[in-house]
Design a protein around this motif. Sequence first.
Motif, PDB file in Angstrom:
ATOM      1  N   ASP A 270      19.123  49.628  26.193  1.00 11.67           N
ATOM      2  CA  ASP A 270      19.712  49.877  27.507  1.00 11.67           C
ATOM      3  C   ASP A 270      19.616  51.361  27.879  1.00 11.67           C
ATOM      4  N   ASP A 271      19.345  51.620  29.148  1.00 14.72           N
ATOM      5  CA  ASP A 271      19.283  52.984  29.696  1.00 14.72           C
ATOM      6  C   ASP A 271      18.103  53.811  29.209  1.00 14.72           C
ATOM      7  N   GLN A 272      17.188  53.172  28.495  1.00 11.53           N
ATOM      8  CA  GLN A 272      16.007  53.887  28.031  1.00 11.53           C
ATOM      9  C   GLN A 272      14.996  53.996  29.187  1.00 11.53           C
ATOM     10  N   VAL A 273      14.255  55.098  29.209  1.00  6.47           N
ATOM     11  CA  VAL A 273      13.204  55.209  30.228  1.00  6.47           C
ATOM     12  C   VAL A 273      11.995  54.410  29.738  1.00  6.47           C
ATOM     13  N   VAL A 274      11.538  53.480  30.546  1.00  2.00           N
ATOM     14  CA  VAL A 274      10.409  52.640  30.134  1.00  2.00           C
ATOM     15  C   VAL A 274       9.265  52.775  31.127  1.00  2.00           C
TER      16      VAL A 274
ATOM     17  N   ILE B  94       6.436  50.727  33.286  1.00  4.37           N
ATOM     18  CA  ILE B  94       6.084  49.412  33.839  1.00  4.37           C
ATOM     19  C   ILE B  94       4.648  49.558  34.331  1.00  4.37           C
ATOM     20  N   PHE B  95       3.774  48.683  33.913  1.00  2.00           N
ATOM     21  CA  PHE B  95       2.369  48.919  34.281  1.00  2.00           C
ATOM     22  C   PHE B  95       1.552  47.627  34.328  1.00  2.00           C
ATOM     23  N   ASN B  96       0.428  47.731  35.013  1.00  2.00           N
ATOM     24  CA  ASN B  96      -0.632  46.720  34.983  1.00  2.00           C
ATOM     25  C   ASN B  96      -1.936  47.444  35.311  1.00  2.00           C
ATOM     26  N   ASP B  97      -3.010  46.692  35.594  1.00  2.00           N
ATOM     27  CA  ASP B  97      -4.287  47.361  35.835  1.00  2.00           C
ATOM     28  C   ASP B  97      -4.272  48.229  37.093  1.00  2.00           C
ATOM     29  N   ARG B  98      -3.344  47.966  37.995  1.00  2.00           N
ATOM     30  CA  ARG B  98      -3.340  48.715  39.250  1.00  2.00           C
ATOM     31  C   ARG B  98      -2.647  50.072  39.132  1.00  2.00           C
ATOM     32  N   GLY B  99      -1.668  50.162  38.236  1.00  2.00           N
ATOM     33  CA  GLY B  99      -0.937  51.426  38.152  1.00  2.00           C
ATOM     34  C   GLY B  99       0.225  51.346  37.195  1.00  2.00           C
ATOM     35  N   SER B 100       1.006  52.415  37.210  1.00  2.00           N
ATOM     36  CA  SER B 100       2.065  52.543  36.214  1.00  2.00           C
ATOM     37  C   SER B 100       3.196  53.389  36.796  1.00  2.00           C
ATOM     38  N   ILE B 101       4.433  53.006  36.493  1.00  2.00           N
ATOM     39  CA  ILE B 101       5.583  53.819  36.918  1.00  2.00           C
ATOM     40  C   ILE B 101       6.569  53.919  35.764  1.00  2.00           C
ATOM     41  N   GLU B 102       7.575  54.762  35.930  1.00  2.00           N
ATOM     42  CA  GLU B 102       8.647  54.811  34.939  1.00  2.00           C
ATOM     43  C   GLU B 102       9.976  54.466  35.595  1.00  2.00           C
ATOM     44  N   ALA B 103      10.834  53.829  34.794  1.00  2.00           N
ATOM     45  CA  ALA B 103      12.142  53.419  35.318  1.00  2.00           C
ATOM     46  C   ALA B 103      13.126  53.329  34.160  1.00  2.00           C
ATOM     47  N   VAL B 104      14.400  53.324  34.503  1.00  2.00           N
ATOM     48  CA  VAL B 104      15.438  53.223  33.473  1.00  2.00           C
ATOM     49  C   VAL B 104      15.747  51.743  33.238  1.00  2.00           C
ATOM     50  N   ALA B 105      15.676  51.308  31.985  1.00  2.00           N
ATOM     51  CA  ALA B 105      15.887  49.887  31.677  1.00  2.00           C
ATOM     52  C   ALA B 105      17.365  49.528  31.774  1.00  2.00           C
ATOM     53  N   LYS B 106      17.638  48.441  32.470  1.00  2.00           N
ATOM     54  CA  LYS B 106      18.994  47.877  32.517  1.00  2.00           C
ATOM     55  C   LYS B 106      18.893  46.471  31.947  1.00  2.00           C
ATOM     56  N   ILE B 107      19.407  46.314  30.742  1.00  4.34           N
ATOM     57  CA  ILE B 107      19.271  45.024  30.076  1.00  4.34           C
ATOM     58  C   ILE B 107      20.391  44.103  30.548  1.00  4.34           C
ATOM     59  N   SER B 108      20.006  42.934  31.059  1.00 13.73           N
ATOM     60  CA  SER B 108      21.030  42.081  31.665  1.00 13.73           C
ATOM     61  C   SER B 108      20.594  40.627  31.714  1.00 13.73           C
ATOM     62  N   GLU B 109      21.584  39.758  31.508  1.00 14.57           N
ATOM     63  CA  GLU B 109      21.366  38.314  31.673  1.00 14.57           C
ATOM     64  C   GLU B 109      21.215  37.958  33.154  1.00 14.57           C
ATOM     65  N   ASP B 110      21.437  38.933  34.045  1.00 14.43           N
ATOM     66  CA  ASP B 110      21.339  38.634  35.476  1.00 14.43           C
ATOM     67  C   ASP B 110      19.932  38.194  35.876  1.00 14.43           C
ATOM     68  N   ILE B 111      18.953  38.537  35.025  1.00 16.43           N
ATOM     69  CA  ILE B 111      17.584  38.136  35.389  1.00 16.43           C
ATOM     70  C   ILE B 111      17.056  37.153  34.363  1.00 16.43           C
TER      71      ILE B 111
ATOM     72  N   ASP C 220       4.324  38.687  43.648  1.00 17.54           N
ATOM     73  CA  ASP C 220       3.334  37.920  42.900  1.00 17.54           C
ATOM     74  C   ASP C 220       2.558  38.899  42.012  1.00 17.54           C
ATOM     75  N   THR C 221       3.277  39.488  41.077  1.00 15.94           N
ATOM     76  CA  THR C 221       2.766  40.646  40.337  1.00 15.94           C
ATOM     77  C   THR C 221       3.123  40.556  38.862  1.00 15.94           C
ATOM     78  N   LEU C 222       2.135  40.511  38.002  1.00 13.76           N
ATOM     79  CA  LEU C 222       2.419  40.539  36.561  1.00 13.76           C
ATOM     80  C   LEU C 222       2.338  41.970  36.029  1.00 13.76           C
ATOM     81  N   VAL C 223       3.252  42.287  35.114  1.00 12.57           N
ATOM     82  CA  VAL C 223       3.300  43.636  34.521  1.00 12.57           C
ATOM     83  C   VAL C 223       3.644  43.532  33.030  1.00 12.57           C
ATOM     84  N   GLU C 224       3.505  44.646  32.338  1.00 12.73           N
ATOM     85  CA  GLU C 224       4.083  44.776  31.000  1.00 12.73           C
ATOM     86  C   GLU C 224       5.065  45.936  31.061  1.00 12.73           C
ATOM     87  N   VAL C 225       6.068  45.887  30.215  1.00 12.88           N
ATOM     88  CA  VAL C 225       7.052  46.963  30.143  1.00 12.88           C
ATOM     89  C   VAL C 225       7.058  47.469  28.708  1.00 12.88           C
ATOM     90  N   SER C 226       6.993  48.791  28.545  1.00 13.57           N
ATOM     91  CA  SER C 226       7.006  49.319  27.182  1.00 13.57           C
ATOM     92  C   SER C 226       7.832  50.596  27.131  1.00 13.57           C
TER      93      SER C 226
END
Length: 705
Positions: A633-637, A639-656, A697-703
């Motif tokens: 939780d709260d880690q900077v991760v 998010i990327f795919n072949d089109r591009g990449s961004i960074e965001a703070v992870a919020k781990i939640s059962e809401d999704i 309609d977008t697939l990504v990986e998060v690391s």
Amino acid sequence: MTEKQVFGACPHDCPDTCSMVTTVKDGRATEVRGNPDHPFTKGGLCVKVNNYQDRVYSTDRVLYPLRRTGAKGAGEFERISWDQALDDIKRRWTAIIDQDGPNAILPYSYLGTEGILNGLNSGDAFFNKMGASVSERTFCDSGAISAFFMTCGPTAAIDPESFVHSKYIILWAINTISTNLHHWPFIAEAQKKGAKVVVIDPMATLTAKQADWHIALRPGTDAALALGMINIIIDEDLVDHDYVKNYTVGYDELKERAADFPPEKVAEITGVSADDIRTLAREFATTQPSVIRMGVAIERHAGGGNAVRAMSCLPALVGSWRQCGGGIMHMPIWAFPIKWDDLSRPDWIPEGTPVINQWRLGSALTGELETKIQSLFVYNSNPVVVAPEQEKLIKGLEREDLFTVVSEHFITDTARYADIVLPATTQLEQFDLMFSWGHLYLTLNQPAIAPLGESVPNTEMFRRLAHSMGFNDPYFKRSDEEMALDALDWSNPVLEGIDLSSLKTTGYARLKVGSPEDFVPHREGNFPTPSGKVEFKSSMAAGGNMVVPLFRQGYVADQPGQAIDPLPNYIPPNESPQTNADLAARYPLNMLSPKSHAFLNSSYGNLDEQLHHAGEQMVVINPADASERGIVDDQVVKIFNDRGSIEAVAKISEDIRQGVVVSPMGYWAKNSRTGFTVNAISPPAFADYGNAPTFSDTLVEVSHG
Ligand SMILES: Nc1nc2c(c(=O)[nH]1)N[C@H]1C(S)=C(S)[C@@H](COP(=O)(O)OP(=O)(O)OC[C@H]3O[C@@H](n4cnc5c(=O)[nH]c(N)nc54)[C@H](O)[C@@H]3O)O[C@H]1N2
Ligand SMILES: Nc1nc2c(c(=O)[nH]1)N[C@H]1C(S)=C(S)[C@@H](COP(=O)(O)OP(=O)(O)OC[C@H]3O[C@@H](n4cnc5c(=O)[nH]c(N)nc54)[C@H](O)[C@@H]3O)O[C@H]1N2
Ligand SMILES: [Mo]
């Protein structure tokens, strides 16, 4: 000390179009609040607009014309006069027109303000006169509108206030409490009286948490769910046969199509249990009046238009239209008698003018399209943040030979790349008339204060540009009030007794369509479709895919269309683990980029109070998906795919639900960790109808690496 209160209207691209009251002391606006007398606004604004005066008086406002002094994107400018700005623009445009023709100039606008005069169509007539390329504006709802027209026609259909009479309310792909806040009290009142509120959304949003039942389906599978409901309603004979017989066409064909969607198969597709699908269908059919409120988000998948078509069939099938509070709510905008063609003057578009879709701005500026774009004119929009292919778009804007003009309140991520920035007034400094796409009131916005600095309304900007370019048509010489008189069909019965002077006294007026208790336009059919009925089987499908004139400008007709499927179907997402296993092997998570609660698209993404409320760009991820990737939780991760990449703070939640991540849109690239935001990842692909976007309609990986 002088003090006065001025009636205005919230300018934003939001269904609520609030009636506002501004307090002005000695010529300075000190407070902006909701008009307590307005039946929809009821005295409240929202976290975005409560402190609108801070936007107006922000020290970051652009108040004078600016000319670029530094590199493109550096945000370095010098102040120049309006005359110098107009001279620069005229000189550059004249040279471009001489060398490449007017098609090399591309206007780009959306709904920074929704005013009828200063909004979507404000510059159309000017650019049509010039012969510039036509900008096809399909950011928002164009797929849903096409689908709704094909099924029910351009009808206001239901008054949002009559939801108090509904017994069963489905909020389908809409986060009402964030994006349509003022509708919520009507829904809550119905709920208090015993109505069941169902939210269909992959995410447990603020709204879903207030619902009686949250159905967390897989993104992009709504058409299958709706067709599954139709299957059950027909199979269990919960059909209102009388309504179907008198007021619909294509029942037998719909029945045959829905037969392909038995509950077990739909459960596989949607991730919703077959029992839940049965319960939903039965309750919707038998708890009358039942109503669906669809969100714009429904269209942002390969098959979004078909989803809207299937959903729009449901109320007619079970006769919900018979009662006040029943039916499906799309956009009451069609009740407003706006003369779109008088605003846009599509009759001035020279034959053969290229049409360039907004989603293709990156491609247009990097020379991938046939038409070579040498100049871009942006107003009411911030494409760097809101359009896909952010990286490519920025590359295009960096072109030294591109002449870019941006009219703005602020140096946005787009304005940073401008050669000339023109200062725009805010709603407190301009005159406008406002339609609504979320209620049935016409609102007048009167200027509360004088324009700050040398800022001008879009109307005045285009008057000045027309004069400078030598366009002498009287059209360009009208005052704002004259334009308001031309913009609506004031003789239409819905405007009976309403005029500019009455609006100046009251601030707003309800269209004469009957009260929320007796606005039941489809009790006995009367749908504005070619057959006058709900078209389960659409006759308009024979004409092919369409983009409605509002977004495309009437006379620029589509190529004679290839007929499309006249019945709703389930078109699977382009990118999902279920439909694209190869891609999902590399990018297994479906990213949604919905609206931020505290921003309005990218507007307010630079202002302290809203930024404080929103916090840093985050991504909501399910605990199972997070632990599989060692994300905490709260880690900077990343998010990327072949089109591009961004960074965001992870919020781990059962809401999704597992397999889906949510990263809201609206943050500015300038303030992001990497210089890129969610639309660096979004695809440019069109959805099935109306050239709608496919953001979700977008697939990504998060690391975490
Ligand atoms: N606070 C705020 N309000 C706004 C805006 C804003 O930026 N901020 N923007 C305004 C504008 S321009 C618009 S168009 C409207 C949009 O209003 P909404 O349509 O409500 O917009 P979103 O928040 O994008 O999406 C709503 C919900 O749809 C869900 N969703 C995404 N994909 C799917 C799907 O495939 N199926 C289903 N069933 N649900 C899905 C998301 O999880 C999200 O919770 O809001 C307007 N109001
Ligand atoms: N990933 C992702 N992308 C999306 C969406 C999504 O849900 N996800 N939603 C899409 C949708 S539904 C929409 S509607 C679009 C919205 O896209 P836009 O309509 O471009 O919205 P904003 O980002 O708010 O940009 C509007 C700009 O206009 C400026 N402005 C405001 N008033 C005036 C004025 O009077 N004159 C001038 N000249 N400028 C003014 C504002 O300062 C602001 O910078 O974004 C789309 N993009
Ligand atoms: Mo939108």
